[in-house]
Write a protein that holds these residues in place. Structure first.
Motif, PDB file in Angstrom:
ATOM      1  N   ASP A 154       0.632   9.773  -6.497  1.00 42.66           N
ATOM      2  CA  ASP A 154       1.535  10.496  -5.602  1.00 42.66           C
ATOM      3  C   ASP A 154       0.783  11.540  -4.779  1.00 42.66           C
ATOM      4  O   ASP A 154       1.042  11.711  -3.585  1.00 42.66           O
ATOM      5  N   LEU A 162      -1.140   9.794  -2.019  1.00 42.63           N
ATOM      6  CA  LEU A 162      -0.249   9.329  -0.953  1.00 42.63           C
ATOM      7  C   LEU A 162       0.177  10.479  -0.044  1.00 42.63           C
ATOM      8  O   LEU A 162       0.235  10.339   1.181  1.00 42.63           O
ATOM      9  N   GLU A 200      -2.445   1.684  -7.846  1.00 42.18           N
ATOM     10  CA  GLU A 200      -1.121   2.072  -7.373  1.00 42.18           C
ATOM     11  C   GLU A 200      -1.174   2.585  -5.937  1.00 42.18           C
ATOM     12  O   GLU A 200      -0.292   2.286  -5.127  1.00 42.18           O
ATOM     13  N   LYS A 250      -1.439  -0.197  -3.394  1.00 44.20           N
ATOM     14  CA  LYS A 250      -0.193  -0.963  -3.355  1.00 44.20           C
ATOM     15  C   LYS A 250       0.880  -0.224  -2.568  1.00 44.20           C
ATOM     16  O   LYS A 250       1.596  -0.812  -1.739  1.00 44.20           O
ATOM     17  N   ARG A 251       0.986   1.086  -2.785  1.00 42.07           N
ATOM     18  CA  ARG A 251       2.080   1.856  -2.191  1.00 42.07           C
ATOM     19  C   ARG A 251       1.783   2.389  -0.795  1.00 42.07           C
ATOM     20  O   ARG A 251       2.706   2.652  -0.020  1.00 42.07           O
ATOM     21  N   GLN A 283       0.721   0.989   1.762  1.00 43.17           N
ATOM     22  CA  GLN A 283       1.151   0.079   2.826  1.00 43.17           C
ATOM     23  C   GLN A 283       2.580   0.367   3.273  1.00 43.17           C
ATOM     24  O   GLN A 283       2.966   0.054   4.398  1.00 43.17           O
ATOM     25  N   GLU A 284       3.367   0.982   2.379  1.00 45.41           N
ATOM     26  CA  GLU A 284       4.773   1.263   2.679  1.00 45.41           C
ATOM     27  C   GLU A 284       4.944   2.487   3.581  1.00 45.41           C
ATOM     28  O   GLU A 284       6.041   2.720   4.100  1.00 45.41           O
TER      29      GLU A 284
END
Length: 208
Positions: free
Chosen positions: A26, A29, A56, A59-60, A62-63
């Motif tokens: 987190d 990100l 993780e 993977k995340r 990209q969102e």
């Protein structure tokens, strides 16, 4: 050569190596979003598959729909092996990142002492690894570790490393002053020499 400057940020990997620093997925990100807001062009996310947080993150991220390109980090294939069978290179391809940074040896001293291989095999390791990722559709940034030290010790070999990376299709050739001991006038002279020798790849610099 383009005169535009692109900013490559290593906070999410290099920046976490200090004592007492640990970032969750987190955290990474949130930092990536802030870097994107600043207009950074490339954000190095880490080493795919090296730990659960980096898995993780890739993977995340990209969102988030960032404008910056997310970059996966890794090294060239192992000596006396095949790039297509290298687990780390495969993980880079599978990470979902748009670009990859591959670190390789450009100082002949380190080829002999750290890799314990021949100068010719090191060139093959660089070429094979870059070509493998380019065939997978990735933008490739070649990070020439200890480049300035290597150039001052053996300019012919350091230049041969960069030419081999360019021949393999590297989009960027990055000269690293890994020890931080190269003076500005030396950097100017060496970069100017490379500009005259390399015409296809874009050039970058990574100083300490």
């Amino acid at each position: 050569m383009s005169t535009a400057i692109s900013i490559f940020d290593t906070t999410l990997r290099d920046g976490t190596q200090g004592e007492g620093i640990s970032l969750s997925a987190d955290d990474k990100l949130k930092i990536a979003k802030k870097l994107d807001d600043l207009g950074v062009h490339y954000i190095e996310g880490g080493i795919p598959g090296s730990n659960s947080k980096d898995i993780e993150f890739f993977k995340r991220v990209q969102e988030l729909g960032l404008q910056a390109k997310i970059v996966a980090f890794g090294s060239t294939r192992r000596k006396d092996s095949i790039a297509a069978q290298d687990v780390n290179l495969q993980r880079i391809l599978e990470s979902g990142a748009q670009a990859a940074t591959l670190v390789g040896k450009s100082w002949d001293f380190h080829v002999h002492t750290a890799l314990q291989t021949t100068l010719e095999e090191n060139l093959s390791m660089i070429y094979d690894s870059i070509a493998f990722l380019k065939q997978g559709g990735m933008e490739v940034i070649f990070d020439a570790e200890h480049f300035f030290d290597g150039y001052k010790n053996n300019p012919e070999y350091a230049l041969a490393v960069m030419k081999k990376a360019e021949e393999a299709g590297a989009d960027w050739l990055v000269m690293c002053d890994t020890n931080g001991g190269t003076l500005p006038h030396e950097i100017h002279e060496i970069v100017t020499t490379l500009q005259s020798q390399l015409t296809k790849s874009q050039l970058g610099i990574h100083t300490h």
